[in-house]
Motif scaffolding. Structure first.
Motif, PDB file in Angstrom:
ATOM      1  N   ALA A   1      24.636  67.062  78.539  1.00  0.00           N
ATOM      2  CA  ALA A   1      23.603  66.240  77.889  1.00  0.00           C
ATOM      3  C   ALA A   1      22.840  67.023  76.834  1.00  0.00           C
ATOM      4  O   ALA A   1      22.504  66.499  75.771  1.00  0.00           O
ATOM      5  CB  ALA A   1      22.646  65.688  78.943  1.00  0.00           C
TER       6      ALA A   1
ATOM      7  N   GLN B   1      24.652  67.210  73.401  1.00  0.00           N
ATOM      8  CA  GLN B   1      24.917  66.008  72.613  1.00  0.00           C
ATOM      9  C   GLN B   1      24.249  66.008  71.236  1.00  0.00           C
ATOM     10  O   GLN B   1      24.875  65.575  70.257  1.00  0.00           O
ATOM     11  CB  GLN B   1      24.521  64.761  73.413  1.00  0.00           C
ATOM     12  CG  GLN B   1      25.491  64.478  74.552  1.00  0.00           C
ATOM     13  CD  GLN B   1      25.126  63.263  75.364  1.00  0.00           C
ATOM     14  OE1 GLN B   1      23.957  62.963  75.568  1.00  0.00           O
ATOM     15  NE2 GLN B   1      26.133  62.552  75.849  1.00  0.00           N
TER      16      GLN B   1
ATOM     17  N   ALA C   1      26.298  65.402  67.836  1.00  0.00           N
ATOM     18  CA  ALA C   1      25.967  64.290  66.953  1.00  0.00           C
ATOM     19  C   ALA C   1      25.720  64.784  65.524  1.00  0.00           C
ATOM     20  O   ALA C   1      26.158  64.154  64.549  1.00  0.00           O
ATOM     21  CB  ALA C   1      24.737  63.551  67.479  1.00  0.00           C
TER      22      ALA C   1
ATOM     23  N   SER D   1      23.155  53.942  75.576  1.00  0.00           N
ATOM     24  CA  SER D   1      22.651  55.288  75.873  1.00  0.00           C
ATOM     25  C   SER D   1      22.909  55.597  77.336  1.00  0.00           C
ATOM     26  O   SER D   1      23.271  54.709  78.116  1.00  0.00           O
ATOM     27  CB  SER D   1      21.138  55.374  75.598  1.00  0.00           C
ATOM     28  OG  SER D   1      20.434  54.499  76.474  1.00  0.00           O
TER      29      SER D   1
ATOM     30  N   TYR E   1      32.961  73.839  74.563  1.00  0.00           N
ATOM     31  CA  TYR E   1      31.994  72.981  73.883  1.00  0.00           C
ATOM     32  C   TYR E   1      30.655  73.689  73.759  1.00  0.00           C
ATOM     33  O   TYR E   1      29.964  73.606  72.740  1.00  0.00           O
ATOM     34  CB  TYR E   1      31.875  71.677  74.657  1.00  0.00           C
ATOM     35  CG  TYR E   1      31.058  70.591  73.999  1.00  0.00           C
ATOM     36  CD1 TYR E   1      30.887  70.522  72.616  1.00  0.00           C
ATOM     37  CD2 TYR E   1      30.464  69.597  74.769  1.00  0.00           C
ATOM     38  CE1 TYR E   1      30.153  69.514  72.031  1.00  0.00           C
ATOM     39  CE2 TYR E   1      29.728  68.584  74.192  1.00  0.00           C
ATOM     40  CZ  TYR E   1      29.576  68.543  72.825  1.00  0.00           C
ATOM     41  OH  TYR E   1      28.847  67.540  72.245  1.00  0.00           O
TER      42      TYR E   1
END
Length: 273
Positions: free
Chosen positions: A8, A11, A15, A168, A255
């Motif tokens: 989380a 993100q 984005a 969301s 990531y």
């Protein structure tokens, strides 16, 4: 993904990276139709506007463009200020950055529409509002009563559920919680309907979860509240959540490294700009 999941926190960096990748092509194609678009040109524009809505909604220029098209459309809904293939993205963008006034405006517009294709664009976008209380209102509005009646036809009620769950992580949790809270009523409403409608309600309420904990919770709920006619769809859905969780677990270490690099690059660009 829960707010406390390691992914989380990554993100925003992803984005920002996605928005950066989309920006050059989006700037070249623009938002306005061109005489030489052709089928592929229109499809490309629709895709790029959708991606901007997903990753660049906080960009003032993107939000302003969506708002200008929204305003022009509502000044004259019969005109061509907002092409049909951009409506879904523009609705979502304005709802996300707007408030109750925009929500009520779009809900009011729904009452003026007869074509089901146009109505479905609102069904699929109305949950994009950033206000959690309004998201819950969407669910309260679209769910049928125990006799199968309600504000929407049974073949349409699940689309707004998806608009909430896909908006969301918070929207996804809300959609699943609301499904569980209203399970008995929904089961009664769909008792004589096609099993595909309950299948759709399940998928639209949980699609997007990506943790083993969520998979276990979904599985346990339906063990306690069995739906024999939907057993296969439930099993497929739980398997999909576990597959997503496994994939996320595999890519998370890399990531995290990439996110650090992206964050550093973004900070440098902001400093230089």
């Amino acid at each position: 993904i829960p707010a406390d999941h390691p992914a989380a926190a990554l993100q925003p960096a992803f984005a920002a990276f996605a928005a950066k990748m989309v920006a050059p092509a989006a700037a070249k194609v623009g938002w306005e139709e061109s005489a030489d678009d052709g089928h592929l040109g229109k499809l490309l524009r629709t895709t790029l506007v959708s991606l901007q809505g997903r990753f660049s909604g906080s960009d003032p220029a993107v939000a302003a463009k969506a708002r200008s098209m929204w305003d022009a459309y509502f000044e004259d809904p019969s005109g061509d200020a907002l092409p049909s293939d951009l409506k879904l993205s523009v609705y979502k963008l304005v709802l996300k950055t707007g408030g109750e006034a925009e929500f009520e405006q779009l809900m009011g517009h729904l009452d003026t529409l007869e074509a089901n294709a146009e109505r479905k664009l609102i069904f699929n976008s109305i949950g994009a509002t950033g206000d959690v209380a309004l998201k819950r209102r969407v669910l309260e509005w679209c769910y049928p009563d125990e006799k199968g009646g309600g504000n929407l036809k049974l073949q349409d009620f699940f689309y707004p559920i998806g608009s909430v769950s896909q908006s969301s992580g918070e929207g996804l949790s809300l959609a699943w919680s609301y499904y569980k809270e209203n399970f008995s009523t929904l089961k009664a409403a769909l008792a004589k309907a096609s099993p595909s409608l309950m299948d759709a309600a399940i998928v639209y309420s949980v699609a997007g979860f990506a943790t083993d904990e969520a998979a276990g919770e979904i599985e346990e709920f339906f063990k306690t509240n069995p739906l024999p006619q939907s057993a296969r769809k439930i099993a497929q859905t739980v398997e999909g959540v576990r597959t997503s969780a496994a994939f996320l677990g595999r890519i998370l270490p890399e990531y995290e490294k990439i996110a650090v690099i992206l964050s550093e690059e973004h900070a440098q660009e902001e400093k230089a700009g």
